[in-house]
Design a protein around this motif. Structure first.
Motif, PDB file in Angstrom:
ATOM      1  N   GLN A  60      83.965  23.464  -8.421  1.00  0.00           N
ATOM      2  CA  GLN A  60      83.865  23.815 -10.101  1.00  0.00           C
ATOM      3  C   GLN A  60      82.973  25.147  -9.676  1.00  0.00           C
ATOM      4  N   ASP A  61      82.974  25.707  -7.916  1.00  0.00           N
ATOM      5  CA  ASP A  61      82.540  26.797  -7.903  1.00  0.00           C
ATOM      6  C   ASP A  61      82.847  26.977  -6.653  1.00  0.00           C
ATOM      7  N   ARG A  75      81.466  29.604  -4.585  1.00  0.00           N
ATOM      8  CA  ARG A  75      80.883  30.390  -3.957  1.00  0.00           C
ATOM      9  C   ARG A  75      80.626  29.044  -3.070  1.00  0.00           C
ATOM     10  N   SER A  76      79.958  27.652  -3.508  1.00  0.00           N
ATOM     11  CA  SER A  76      79.572  26.887  -2.715  1.00  0.00           C
ATOM     12  C   SER A  76      79.908  25.122  -1.902  1.00  0.00           C
TER      13      SER A  76
END
Length: 149
Positions: free
Chosen positions: A91-92, A94-95
């Motif tokens: 979903q992200d 960056r994480s």
């Protein structure tokens, strides 16, 4: 309490801390006996909060009510020891999400069985009804604190 060295009107926080020390000693002994002697008290803040779909370090820190840096350190240690793994977050980008490994999942039955045994002993020392009443009141207080009511 009959111990002359114990405060006559102890603060609830002290009582909770002392009870938790008894509880955690039993958990630590069971983990060591089951071959998980490398798990430290700080790691106990990770295992209960990792869902099957994974969770971010920030999410873990929030659930465990601890600093993100401290949680990141615990996760790094557990990852090196083979209890958790981090994977990209779909979903992200960056994480990353934290997941329990097979070894990490094997910790849960040990802690759950031991916790049930501890609670059974506490119920025997007081009564099952008193222990359930304590659980309900603590849960209500925690819920109120978390929701800000």
């Amino acid at each position: 309490m009959t111990d002359a060295n114990f405060p006559s009107d102890p603060l609830i926080g002290l009582l909770l801390r002392l009870l938790y020390q008894h509880y955690s000693q039993d958990i630590d002994t069971a983990l060591r006996d089951a071959g998980f002697g490398d798990i430290r008290p700080a790691h106990a803040n990770v295992f209960p909060f990792v869902p099957p779909e994974g969770i971010t370090v920030s999410g873990l820190a929030e659930l465990a009510r601890m600093r993100k840096q401290s949680m990141a350190e615990a996760v790094e240690q557990l990852e090196r020891m083979g209890y958790v793994e981090r994977r990209p977050n779909p979903q992200d980008r960056r994480s990353r999400l934290v997941f329990l490994t097979e070894r990490g999942e094997a910790v849960r039955p040990v802690t759950h069985t031991t916790a049930a045994r501890v609670e059974k002993r506490w119920a025997d020392l007081t009564s099952p009804d008193e222990l359930e009443e304590l659980r309900a009141r603590l849960l209500r207080l925690l819920t109120e604190l978390r929701t800000g009511s």
